[in-house]
Design a protein around this motif. Structure first.
Motif, PDB file in Angstrom:
ATOM      1  N   ARG A   1       0.872  -1.172   0.000  1.00  0.00           N
ATOM      2  CA  ARG A   1       0.000   0.000   0.000  1.00  0.00           C
ATOM      3  C   ARG A   1       0.908   1.221   0.000  1.00  0.00           C
TER       4      ARG A   1
ATOM      5  N   THR B   1      -2.975  -4.173  -2.527  1.00  0.00           N
ATOM      6  CA  THR B   1      -3.410  -2.921  -3.122  1.00  0.00           C
ATOM      7  C   THR B   1      -2.237  -1.984  -3.258  1.00  0.00           C
TER       8      THR B   1
ATOM      9  N   ARG C   1      -1.820   2.107  -3.768  1.00  0.00           N
ATOM     10  CA  ARG C   1      -2.562   3.358  -3.827  1.00  0.00           C
ATOM     11  C   ARG C   1      -1.602   4.508  -4.109  1.00  0.00           C
TER      12      ARG C   1
END
Length: 262
Positions: free
Chosen positions: A221, A258, A260
């Protein structure tokens, strides 16, 4: 053998009396004398500070959080930003090489020769991994977490590839494009934080490192601080939320990683 040294902090570079006072309270609590029930931690040849949050003693099983500072600082640099009410064993480690105004982990810089830089990072990471093993012989823990800022973040990125840690927070750090992380042998969550206006370690370098690790199979992340540069005056407030995320997240539930901030 050299015992872990517990030292005081100076509130340098803190803007605003309210912020300064808050950090002084945190620092005084962090560097209060060890309770009688705490057996001193011994790391040969190293200087560090240990703090146990949530009560207990050397036999208490909680997350082990090892903190690595940036160039020209010492083990106290990140202490004002390590704010959490959750149980953890915090160990702030000092780099082994003295500079003119502090300490560092190795001599090469990110923008220098990539091969020399990678060699230095790998060597420093191996030394930090040894420290983790030394702590593990003296303390119980549920997981190993490494938090690094700037030069310490370069090491944190590298340690994620070793299978020796469970979680990593890498703030304002990166690895060169020539570094290709191996496929992970275990799931290691990486929380990366980078300032978009960073003139020392460019944001696109941190972003590229995050993408490379994600492509290799690491749950990553990347949190973008859009108005922040490299210094802790703009980046420091992002450290506590990143710490909170790694302390509360369930690594087993991160099957889908993920990325981001792209």
């Amino acid at each position: 053998m050299k015992r872990v040294v517990v030292g005081g902090l100076a509130a340098a570079g803190v803007v605003g009396a309210g912020i300064w006072l808050k950090r002084q309270v945190v620092q005084q609590a962090l560097f209060a004398p060890e309770p009688d029930s705490q057996v001193p931690l011994v790391i040969p040849g190293r200087v560090a500070v240990e703090r146990l949050y949530g009560g207990g003693d050397a036999r208490t099983k909680v997350p082990l959080v090892l903190v690595l500072h940036g160039v020209g600082a010492d083990e106290t640099q990140l202490a004002p930003y390590m704010l959490s009410s959750r149980p953890m064993r915090l160990v702030l480690l000092r780099g082994g090489l003295a500079t003119g105004n502090g300490f560092q982990w190795f001599r090469s810089r990110f923008k220098s020769n990539a091969a020399a830089f990678i060699t230095d990072v790998s060597r420093a990471a191996a030394e930090v991994a040894t420290v983790l093993d030394q702590i593990a012989t003296q303390r119980l823990y549920t997981e190993r977490i490494v938090i690094g800022y700037s030069q310490g973040a370069h090491i944190a990125w590298w340690l994620a590839t070793t299978g020796r840690v469970d979680r990593v927070v890498a703030m304002s750090g990166a690895l060169p494009p020539s570094f290709k992380p191996p496929r992970p042998t275990r799931q290691v969550r990486i929380e990366a934080v980078h300032g978009m206006r960073d003139p020392v370690i460019p944001y696109n370098a941190g972003q590229a490192t995050a993408r490379t690790f994600r492509a290799a199979g690491y749950p990553v992340r990347l949190t973008t601080q859009r108005l922040a540069g490299h210094g802790l005056s703009s980046m420091g407030t992002a450290l506590a939320p990143a710490l909170e995320r790694v302390l509360t997240s369930n690594a087993a539930g991160l099957a889908t990683s993920t990325l981001r901030g792209r």
